[in-house]
Design an enzyme around this catalytic site. Structure first.
Site: not given
Length: 433
Positions: A205, A341
């Protein structure tokens, strides 16, 4: 007319080099939408199911040709002629066509790609930006970034057990300035790590993955905030994603095993909470995600009762963007925030429903990326549309993460003086009077 006349799916690659689904949708008025589906590394037990091929001769079994085929045949046939402007009906058709609790027949990746692409095509048909189409005329709040600057857990090969150490520029006046502050702390951290002999390679990430102890990560972040010229706790605060379900060992020595740093160390839920209490007393930590195992309802309720008026306790694997699990959490007083999400639930409408349920109950909602991302910046628009006040979309490196930050700055520019930056006020409803 906004009728769907064409749907095509294809296999593309995500930021980890793994296959994922991309979908294109065209309407009868020649409007167009395209979307790419993200994928997670550490996934919750109760998430909607990604459809993978399992053919070891292609991409080590991770291909998505089966999901693509579902898009191009079953889904395309079902949605032919449907009105793209009715997102709820489109998503309901997908849900009914699948007919399973966990989206296992069509695959959540196939369904989500279509759902997102339809939303983009509908926005294009109306001549609206995506955030305005999804959020209406009142969508003007810019989210505070929750930027992952040190990676651990399953996102790196170091000895840090917890998955993400993040910073939030709550003292910024705007998203553009917040992104600048975050970038400056990120680069200050890089300089500090480099000078002390640590590797400055980045994880999935975009955060650094130095081989340091769990608490050292907090110390380095504090130094970086100060080196960048900011005051910890006022200008910049800290957030954690523990991903504790990855630590939980249900074997004979039941508990949380620090398998990367100290394999012989096992803590029970109360000891985990004591650890967090200690850290909160020493560092400006305002948010902890997945501090306990995804099945520990009693532990979450107890932790929320003890710490819920001090910090944001975020359920990710615990809630998996699922309104049924969220409703139970609200009823039992477990957590005070939900991580959102899209691919955990599989459609845009169900995602919006989860956010609205959380907000109605006084919970915060954090729009989030996945560790396997693409150039698609859908979640940037979604965070503004739903006025969540927070977005978790990685660090200040890797173009798949930066794409979301760049889109947020574009939206803020478009909104002009109407744009409002959430800042520390995003946590206001967590403080119990």
């Amino acid at each position: 007319m906004s009728d769907i006349i064409y749907i095509e799916g294809r296999e593309i690659l995500d930021s980890r080099g793994n296959p994922t689904v991309e979908v294109e949708v065209q309407l009868s008025d020649f409007s167009y939408g395209r979307a790419c589906v993200p994928s997670g590394a550490s996934t919750g037990e109760y998430e909607a199911l990604e459809m993978r091929d399992g053919d070891k001769s292609r991409y080590m079994g991770k291909g998505v040709l089966k999901a693509v085929d579902q898009v191009n045949t079953v889904i395309a046939e079902e949605l032919d002629g449907a009105d793209a402007l009715d997102q709820a009906e489109i998503d309901n058709m997908l849900i009914n066509l699948d007919g399973t609790e966990n989206k296992s027949k069509l695959g959540a990746n196939a369904m989500l790609g279509v759902s997102m692409a339809v939303a983009r095509a509908a926005a294009d048909s109306l001549g609206l930006p995506l955030y305005r189409y999804l959020g209406g005329v009142h969508a003007m709040q810019m989210p505070v970034p929750m930027a992952n600057i040190i990676n651990g857990g399953r996102h790196s090969d170091n000895k840090i057990d917890f998955q993400e150490y993040m910073i939030m520029p709550v003292g910024a006046p705007s998203i553009r300035e917040g992104i600048r502050m975050t970038a400056e702390v990120f680069h200050a951290l890089k300089d500090i790590l480099k000078k002390e002999g640590h590797v400055t390679a980045v994880g999935d990430e975009g955060g650094f993955a130095p081989n340091i102890e769990n608490v050292q990560a907090l110390d380095y972040i504090m130094k970086a905030i100060e080196k960048a010229g900011y005051k910890p706790g006022k200008d910049v605060v800290i957030a954690l994603d523990c991903a504790s379900s990855e630590l939980f060992d249900a074997g004979d020595r039941k508990g949380y095993k620090f398998w990367k740093s100290e394999p012989s160390k096992i803590l029970n839920a109360d000891e985990m909470v004591d650890l967090f209490k200690d850290w909160i007393s020493k560092y400006p930590i305002v948010s902890i995600e997945d501090p306990l195992d995804q099945n520990d309802w009693e532990g979450y309720a107890k932790m929320t009762k003890e710490l819920g008026n001090q910090i944001q306790i975020v359920g990710d694997d615990f809630f998996v963007t699922n309104t049924k699990r969220l409703a139970r959490g609200i009823e039992e007083g477990a957590c005070n925030s939900i991580l959102i999400k899209l691919n955990q639930i599989g459609t845009v409408t169900e995602t919006i429903d989860a956010v609205r349920m959380a907000q109605k109950a006084g919970y915060t909602a954090v729009i989030s990326h996945r560790s396997g991302e693409t150039e698609d910046a859908f979640i940037a628009d979604l965070a503004v549309a739903l006025e969540t006040g927070q977005i978790k979309t990685g660090s200040m490196s890797r173009s798949d993460r930066i794409a979301k930050y760049n889109q947020l700055m574009r939206i803020e520019d478009e909104l002009g003086y109407n744009a409002r930056y959430a800042g520390m006020a995003t946590f206001a409803n967590l403080i119990k009077k």
